[in-house]
Design a protein around this motif. Sequence first.
Motif: not given
Length: 422
Positions: A214-235
């Motif tokens: 089960x790698x759900x938590x890792x994939x969620x963390x990766x997705x969250x980090x990726x999304x966060x980087x995109x948002x910080x770039x937008x800011x």
Amino acid sequence: MIVLSILIQMVAAVLTLRFMRVSERWRGWNLAWMFAFFAIFLNVVFGANCFFDCVSHSGFPSSLPSAPYVTPEISFFMILGITGGFPVSNYFQRLEESIVKNDGVLEALCKASPIGIFRTDRRGQYFYVNQWWRKITGLSLEQAKGDGWAKSLHPEDRDRVAKDWKEAAEKGLSFQAEYRFQHSNGKITWALGQAEAEIDSLGKIYGYVGTITDITKRKMAESLISGRNIILELIATGCPLQETLDALTLSVEEQTNDLYCSLLLLDSTGKRLFNGSSPHLPKDYVKAIDGVFIGPSVGSCGTAAYNKEVIIVEDIASDPLWTDYKESPLSHGLRACWSAPILGSKGQCLGTFALYYIETRTPTEWELDLIKNSAHIAGLAIERNRDETALKEANDQLERRVQERTAKLKEEEAYQIGRAHV
């Protein structure tokens, strides 16, 4: 190999019958040869049983025969034991005990293992999964058998995984892939699947043994980090606030299927909350809470903004904070709401970031971090936008003053020129 062994022992049985005819004058030996014949005959039966069991499972037996199958060499010692008194009964008893013991150890290891374990035949068709595999996938053994497991994969992963698995099974290659299981209730579980071929003494593949993790938590963390980087770039690039807030709420909603985000902004008076971004909340409910006043008992968001602290409501229907406001969310199937205040760099409240769920529940530690971090990023975006707005207004005001001053100077200059001509 099994067929060859059976044929050899059938020949041995015929020779035994021949010896029985030769030794008719010695009745004691004749009786011994009779025992030898029946021993070989039973061994042939057990071998045939094992052979047909193998064939019926495409080269991999699902279980051992009712008694241990013995090779021609062991049969030879059996004949010696029967005819000469060699004590082989203890050997076979120890052999059977060893088989039972090993099976028990393997089964115990499969139960205790913190990973999912599966086995297949040589065509890649599932016939065994352990308890942890069933827990990860939400499938029973009957549902997983054959290629049933593949039918529960996420539609976007199904064809890719089926193709890779088929290719590995046909060529005898190792298999490894990341894919999603989609449960009947819509829940998504990410898994890392790996499998290796099981090879017999002749180098032929008779099955596969593999694991899933089960790698759900890792994939969620990766997705969250990726999304966060995109948002910080937008800011950082000065993207419009609405687009940035929508990107934030959508990235959080991608973490699970039964989650709805709501981002509310506190107005300039500091008394009312207005919708900032609620991409998938029911529109009627968004309208109902748009412009709500904050207070010490105004649902989750109104209370979070008023107290400037995280508010966790496990059950909207019974929580006193929702006594006067519960009819609207309950009518839209919303059962739980957790809200965090969005705070500025000076501790002032800028709004709230909330997660709604369609079932009553309390947050995990990971979910608490998710809501707090999301509120923090929202605060950066809102404060950056307000700073830019304030800076733009200041620049506009300065420009207006400069223009007014320039116009006034031009008027004075024109006046002075006019007087000079008079």
